[in-house]
Design a protein around this motif. Sequence first.
Motif, PDB file in Angstrom:
ATOM      1  N   TYR A  23       0.782  -1.079   0.112  1.00  0.00           N
ATOM      2  CA  TYR A  23      -0.034   0.031   0.222  1.00  0.00           C
ATOM      3  C   TYR A  23       0.671   1.303   0.122  1.00  0.00           C
ATOM      4  O   TYR A  23       0.605   2.228  -0.645  1.00  0.00           O
ATOM      5  N   ASP A  98      -9.966   8.527   0.857  1.00  0.00           N
ATOM      6  CA  ASP A  98      -8.653   7.900   0.814  1.00  0.00           C
ATOM      7  C   ASP A  98      -8.704   6.665  -0.120  1.00  0.00           C
ATOM      8  O   ASP A  98      -7.978   6.479  -1.225  1.00  0.00           O
ATOM      9  N   TYR A  99      -9.537   5.607   0.441  1.00  0.00           N
ATOM     10  CA  TYR A  99      -9.613   4.376  -0.166  1.00  0.00           C
ATOM     11  C   TYR A  99     -10.124   4.320  -1.425  1.00  0.00           C
ATOM     12  O   TYR A  99      -9.636   3.748  -2.468  1.00  0.00           O
ATOM     13  N   LEU A 102      -7.488   5.613  -4.048  1.00  0.00           N
ATOM     14  CA  LEU A 102      -6.155   5.381  -4.485  1.00  0.00           C
ATOM     15  C   LEU A 102      -5.902   4.432  -5.591  1.00  0.00           C
ATOM     16  O   LEU A 102      -4.997   4.416  -6.300  1.00  0.00           O
ATOM     17  N   ASN A 106      -3.611   4.963  -8.981  1.00  0.00           N
ATOM     18  CA  ASN A 106      -2.462   3.906  -9.440  1.00  0.00           C
ATOM     19  C   ASN A 106      -2.673   3.498 -10.892  1.00  0.00           C
ATOM     20  O   ASN A 106      -1.978   3.051 -11.545  1.00  0.00           O
ATOM     21  N   GLY A 209       0.193   2.932   4.401  1.00  0.00           N
ATOM     22  CA  GLY A 209       0.107   1.573   4.736  1.00  0.00           C
ATOM     23  C   GLY A 209      -0.357   1.116   6.044  1.00  0.00           C
ATOM     24  O   GLY A 209      -1.102   0.136   6.194  1.00  0.00           O
ATOM     25  N   ALA A 212      -3.941   0.802   6.277  1.00  0.00           N
ATOM     26  CA  ALA A 212      -4.576  -0.056   5.403  1.00  0.00           C
ATOM     27  C   ALA A 212      -4.507  -1.394   6.338  1.00  0.00           C
ATOM     28  O   ALA A 212      -5.585  -2.341   6.186  1.00  0.00           O
ATOM     29  N   SER A 293       0.165  -1.139  -5.062  1.00  0.00           N
ATOM     30  CA  SER A 293      -0.660  -0.403  -4.355  1.00  0.00           C
ATOM     31  C   SER A 293      -1.977  -0.648  -4.618  1.00  0.00           C
ATOM     32  O   SER A 293      -3.106  -0.302  -3.868  1.00  0.00           O
ATOM     33  N   SER A 297      -5.079  -1.407  -1.877  1.00  0.00           N
ATOM     34  CA  SER A 297      -5.913  -0.423  -1.936  1.00  0.00           C
ATOM     35  C   SER A 297      -7.398  -0.766  -2.193  1.00  0.00           C
ATOM     36  O   SER A 297      -8.376  -0.345  -1.484  1.00  0.00           O
ATOM     37  N   SER A 300      -8.576  -2.900   0.838  1.00  0.00           N
ATOM     38  CA  SER A 300      -9.015  -2.283   2.006  1.00  0.00           C
ATOM     39  C   SER A 300     -10.109  -1.581   1.751  1.00  0.00           C
ATOM     40  O   SER A 300     -11.033  -1.516   2.718  1.00  0.00           O
ATOM     41  N   ILE A 355      -7.394  12.099  -1.793  1.00  0.00           N
ATOM     42  CA  ILE A 355      -7.160  11.212  -0.801  1.00  0.00           C
ATOM     43  C   ILE A 355      -6.704  11.715   0.585  1.00  0.00           C
ATOM     44  O   ILE A 355      -6.695  11.244   1.683  1.00  0.00           O
TER      45      ILE A 355
END
Length: 449
Positions: A23, A98-99, A102, A106, A209, A212, A293, A297, A300, A355
């Motif tokens: 993460y 945030d989750y 992400l 990426n 991380g 997570a 990541s 993510s 999570s 995020i």
Amino acid sequence: MNRPVELQRTLKLWHIVVIGLGYMAPMAVFDTYGIVSAETGGHVPAAYALTLLAILFTASSYGKMVRVYPNAGSAYAYTRNTIHPYAGFLVGWAALLDYLFLPMINALLTGIYLSAVFPGIPEWIWIVGFVLFITVLNLLKIKITASVNTFLVLFQIVVVLLFAALAVRGLMNGDGLGQVFSAQPFYGPDLSLPALLVGASILCFAFLGFDAVSTLTEETVDPVKNTPRAIILVAMLGGILFMTASYFTQSLFPDTSVFEDPEAASSEIALFIGGKVFQLVFLAAALSSTLASGLVSLTSVTRLLYAMGRDHYLPKKIFGYVHPKYGTPVYNVLIIGCLSLTALKLDLVTATSFINFGALIAFTFVNLNVIIHYVFKKKQRSAVDYVRYLISPLIGAGFVAYIWTHLDSHSMTLGLIWTAAGAAYLIYLITVAKRDVGKMRMDDSEADS
């Protein structure tokens, strides 16, 4: 009546440590180097050291709350049970920023990297391929996701170590500072604490991380013991990797003006230190970083949605569902996979802005929860207790408060709009849908106070 299928406890300590490192994306240290070096006056490793020291207080707070509520919802679950279910929902809703974004970030980075290498292939193909890859893997058992992530993370670590070896060779040949061991990256006459704090405010988000890891609590074997350990280990190991990579980068490139683009210097760094071949290896490591990541993510966010669905904030039949064979919240995975395709229409700056707000909300409330639970509810007020349950989380919250003051206005505006939408949705649930979302679940219990 059959008991609903729940998440399966199959992850060991090393699994969740590697997931946390995935993460964090260790290769990201090279992407932010030019920016942070300029802000800190050439003391990036010192900024990482300060960030690690500060973030460990918040990581410790997460560990304390995991022992009390070993649930999948992380900051959402802690706030829900410690302060109030409504407050918990709003914290969880904010943390979703945030989750949710992400995986998109990426996907965008993967598209950018591969389009640079293969300019003849449209970027959207890489983005769609990336999303399909992380979605399909997350539909399968969590241990399969963990195994693939382990391979990706180990490859990144090998490349960082190879980079360090090549850097030592370059320094011995007189490049950069011309010294393998030097205190200059950590300390110098021009070192400024305010400048380091500005650097820390940027680097803080590299340590996400450990947060997570806490979302996987219900899939971890002996979570009361293993999850707090993993949280600290992820922060420490990530910090060591970041400091090592930034130390050698700072030693080789004490002056970032040599870069054509200091804000995207990783490719130039790789080319200088190892030539075209190492530049390709570096690119492969950067791609493995975005894959790892993005993969974890997505894992999570689906667990946070599962916790909120199980508690009836979201439709339980969809968001609280776990596949009986694979033990994963498959509907959540498919939903997030589809949402991640919005990366096709987003730009990197906008996606990144989302995020930061959610992460800071989660950090703030986890520190606050420690104080409320231990000091006020459990009345643990010895001298040692005050250090552990009052002073430590206050230091963590103080650092987070400092980061709040450096949050850009765009992130703050987007975050407040998102939170307002969550508050409106909560009011709808309570007043119109008449959903009993304020009642504690019967299986919420304190494992260790």
